[in-house]
Scaffold this motif. Structure first.
Motif, PDB file in Angstrom:
ATOM      1  N   PHE A   6      19.381  -5.004   4.797  1.00  0.00           N
ATOM      2  CA  PHE A   6      19.633  -6.166   5.631  1.00  0.00           C
ATOM      3  C   PHE A   6      21.127  -6.340   5.878  1.00  0.00           C
ATOM      4  N   HIS A   7      21.956  -5.931   4.921  1.00  0.00           N
ATOM      5  CA  HIS A   7      23.385  -6.183   5.010  1.00  0.00           C
ATOM      6  C   HIS A   7      24.242  -4.923   4.921  1.00  0.00           C
ATOM      7  N   GLY A   8      23.681  -3.834   4.464  1.00  0.00           N
ATOM      8  CA  GLY A   8      24.463  -2.621   4.268  1.00  0.00           C
ATOM      9  C   GLY A   8      24.481  -1.737   5.491  1.00  0.00           C
ATOM     10  N   THR A   9      25.201  -0.659   5.385  1.00  0.00           N
ATOM     11  CA  THR A   9      25.275   0.302   6.481  1.00  0.00           C
ATOM     12  C   THR A   9      24.358   1.469   6.181  1.00  0.00           C
ATOM     13  N   ARG A  10      23.931   2.106   7.223  1.00  0.00           N
ATOM     14  CA  ARG A  10      23.044   3.258   7.102  1.00  0.00           C
ATOM     15  C   ARG A  10      23.858   4.488   6.736  1.00  0.00           C
ATOM     16  N   ARG A  11      23.308   5.316   5.852  1.00  0.00           N
ATOM     17  CA  ARG A  11      23.953   6.593   5.567  1.00  0.00           C
ATOM     18  C   ARG A  11      24.001   7.406   6.855  1.00  0.00           C
ATOM     19  N   PRO A  12      25.020   8.211   7.048  1.00  0.00           N
ATOM     20  CA  PRO A  12      25.079   9.031   8.259  1.00  0.00           C
ATOM     21  C   PRO A  12      23.852   9.935   8.374  1.00  0.00           C
ATOM     22  N   ALA A  13      23.255   9.938   9.557  1.00  0.00           N
ATOM     23  CA  ALA A  13      22.101  10.790   9.869  1.00  0.00           C
ATOM     24  C   ALA A  13      20.966  10.651   8.852  1.00  0.00           C
ATOM     25  N   SER A  14      20.743   9.447   8.363  1.00  0.00           N
ATOM     26  CA  SER A  14      19.687   9.272   7.377  1.00  0.00           C
ATOM     27  C   SER A  14      18.429   8.687   8.010  1.00  0.00           C
ATOM     28  N   VAL A  15      17.312   8.955   7.358  1.00  0.00           N
ATOM     29  CA  VAL A  15      16.012   8.427   7.753  1.00  0.00           C
ATOM     30  C   VAL A  15      15.651   7.341   6.754  1.00  0.00           C
ATOM     31  N   ARG A  16      15.265   6.177   7.250  1.00  0.00           N
ATOM     32  CA  ARG A  16      14.889   5.063   6.381  1.00  0.00           C
ATOM     33  C   ARG A  16      13.374   5.033   6.212  1.00  0.00           C
ATOM     34  N   VAL A  17      12.934   5.117   4.959  1.00  0.00           N
ATOM     35  CA  VAL A  17      11.514   5.133   4.646  1.00  0.00           C
ATOM     36  C   VAL A  17      11.198   3.962   3.718  1.00  0.00           C
ATOM     37  N   VAL A  18      10.250   3.136   4.122  1.00  0.00           N
ATOM     38  CA  VAL A  18       9.782   2.034   3.291  1.00  0.00           C
ATOM     39  C   VAL A  18       8.512   2.480   2.578  1.00  0.00           C
ATOM     40  N   HIS A  19       8.502   2.351   1.259  1.00  0.00           N
ATOM     41  CA  HIS A  19       7.297   2.599   0.463  1.00  0.00           C
ATOM     42  C   HIS A  19       6.667   1.236   0.223  1.00  0.00           C
ATOM     43  N   LEU A  20       5.419   1.079   0.632  1.00  0.00           N
ATOM     44  CA  LEU A  20       4.784  -0.232   0.651  1.00  0.00           C
ATOM     45  C   LEU A  20       3.610  -0.299  -0.311  1.00  0.00           C
ATOM     46  N   MET A  21       3.611  -1.358  -1.127  1.00  0.00           N
ATOM     47  CA  MET A  21       2.471  -1.651  -1.999  1.00  0.00           C
ATOM     48  C   MET A  21       2.091  -3.110  -1.799  1.00  0.00           C
ATOM     49  N   ALA A  22       0.842  -3.422  -2.083  1.00  0.00           N
ATOM     50  CA  ALA A  22       0.391  -4.805  -1.924  1.00  0.00           C
ATOM     51  C   ALA A  22       1.106  -5.721  -2.914  1.00  0.00           C
ATOM     52  N   SER A  23       1.165  -5.318  -4.177  1.00  0.00           N
ATOM     53  CA  SER A  23       1.791  -6.167  -5.195  1.00  0.00           C
ATOM     54  C   SER A  23       2.225  -5.322  -6.378  1.00  0.00           C
ATOM     55  N   ASP A  24       2.967  -5.932  -7.258  1.00  0.00           N
ATOM     56  CA  ASP A  24       3.469  -5.267  -8.460  1.00  0.00           C
ATOM     57  C   ASP A  24       2.537  -5.600  -9.615  1.00  0.00           C
ATOM     58  N   LEU A  25       1.772  -4.625 -10.054  1.00  0.00           N
ATOM     59  CA  LEU A  25       0.836  -4.811 -11.161  1.00  0.00           C
ATOM     60  C   LEU A  25       1.101  -3.751 -12.226  1.00  0.00           C
ATOM     61  N   ALA A  26       0.634  -3.997 -13.430  1.00  0.00           N
ATOM     62  CA  ALA A  26       0.811  -3.037 -14.524  1.00  0.00           C
ATOM     63  C   ALA A  26      -0.287  -1.978 -14.444  1.00  0.00           C
ATOM     64  N   ARG A  27      -0.132  -1.059 -13.503  1.00  0.00           N
ATOM     65  CA  ARG A  27      -1.102   0.016 -13.310  1.00  0.00           C
ATOM     66  C   ARG A  27      -0.365   1.329 -13.113  1.00  0.00           C
ATOM     67  N   GLY A  28      -1.078   2.412 -13.281  1.00  0.00           N
ATOM     68  CA  GLY A  28      -0.481   3.737 -13.128  1.00  0.00           C
ATOM     69  C   GLY A  28       0.008   4.025 -11.730  1.00  0.00           C
ATOM     70  N   GLY A  29      -0.690   3.504 -10.719  1.00  0.00           N
ATOM     71  CA  GLY A  29      -0.302   3.740  -9.337  1.00  0.00           C
ATOM     72  C   GLY A  29       1.082   3.213  -9.023  1.00  0.00           C
ATOM     73  N   GLN A  30       1.418   2.076  -9.600  1.00  0.00           N
ATOM     74  CA  GLN A  30       2.736   1.507  -9.370  1.00  0.00           C
ATOM     75  C   GLN A  30       3.831   2.393  -9.965  1.00  0.00           C
ATOM     76  N   THR A  31       3.549   2.954 -11.133  1.00  0.00           N
ATOM     77  CA  THR A  31       4.498   3.868 -11.767  1.00  0.00           C
ATOM     78  C   THR A  31       4.718   5.101 -10.902  1.00  0.00           C
ATOM     79  N   ILE A  32       3.644   5.651 -10.365  1.00  0.00           N
ATOM     80  CA  ILE A  32       3.742   6.833  -9.506  1.00  0.00           C
ATOM     81  C   ILE A  32       4.504   6.508  -8.232  1.00  0.00           C
ATOM     82  N   ALA A  33       4.192   5.370  -7.615  1.00  0.00           N
ATOM     83  CA  ALA A  33       4.863   4.985  -6.365  1.00  0.00           C
ATOM     84  C   ALA A  33       6.367   4.823  -6.579  1.00  0.00           C
ATOM     85  N   ARG A  34       6.754   4.183  -7.652  1.00  0.00           N
ATOM     86  CA  ARG A  34       8.182   3.987  -7.939  1.00  0.00           C
ATOM     87  C   ARG A  34       8.858   5.331  -8.180  1.00  0.00           C
ATOM     88  N   ALA A  35       8.191   6.236  -8.911  1.00  0.00           N
ATOM     89  CA  ALA A  35       8.776   7.548  -9.192  1.00  0.00           C
ATOM     90  C   ALA A  35       8.959   8.352  -7.909  1.00  0.00           C
TER      91      ALA A  35
END
Length: 127
Positions: A6-35
């Motif tokens: 929202f406030h920073g600058t884009r790295r030169p020639a970079s692609v911005r990718v948003v990784h989206l999850m419904a919510s933060d829960l204590a499950r294995g999927g969240q660990t994998i997504a973050r990794a």
């Protein structure tokens, strides 16, 4: 160094990718997504950030962005009516180039948001 999109600058020639999850829960999927998000962010030509749709306690994801939608009876019935519009606005604001959706509920909202960028679905437990 991780920049705030929202406030920073884009790295030169970079692609911005948003990784989206419904919510933060204590499950294995969240660990994998973050990794996945963290390991891909090490590339010089890509910026990866984690976002959650629904507000809640921070457990495993340490999301960079939380869209703050409340979990209401309508969500439990199958659809939080404000979530698609909030997600669409967020993706436009951060100028995402692609969205990687982790999990079925987030996929539903990504589809309803109708983003103007490619959406990739990462199903947990599939290699």
């Amino acid at each position: 160094m991780r920049t705030d999109w929202f406030h920073g600058t884009r790295r030169p020639a970079s692609v911005r990718v948003v990784h989206l999850m419904a919510s933060d829960l204590a499950r294995g999927g969240q660990t994998i997504a973050r990794a996945v998000c963290t390991s891909l962010d090490d590339r010089a030509d890509q910026e990866h950030r984690m976002a959650t749709i629904f507000a809640g306690e921070r457990v495993l994801l340490d999301a960079d962005y939380e869209l703050g939608c409340r979990s209401t009876p309508l969500r439990r019935a199958g659809l939080a009516p404000l979530a698609p519009a909030r997600l669409r606005r967020f993706l436009r604001t951060v100028r995402a180039d692609a969205v990687v959706v982790h999990g079925g509920e987030a996929l539903k909202y990504a589809h309803l948001a109708g983003p103007d960028v490619p959406v990739v679905y990462h199903k947990f437990g599939v290699v």
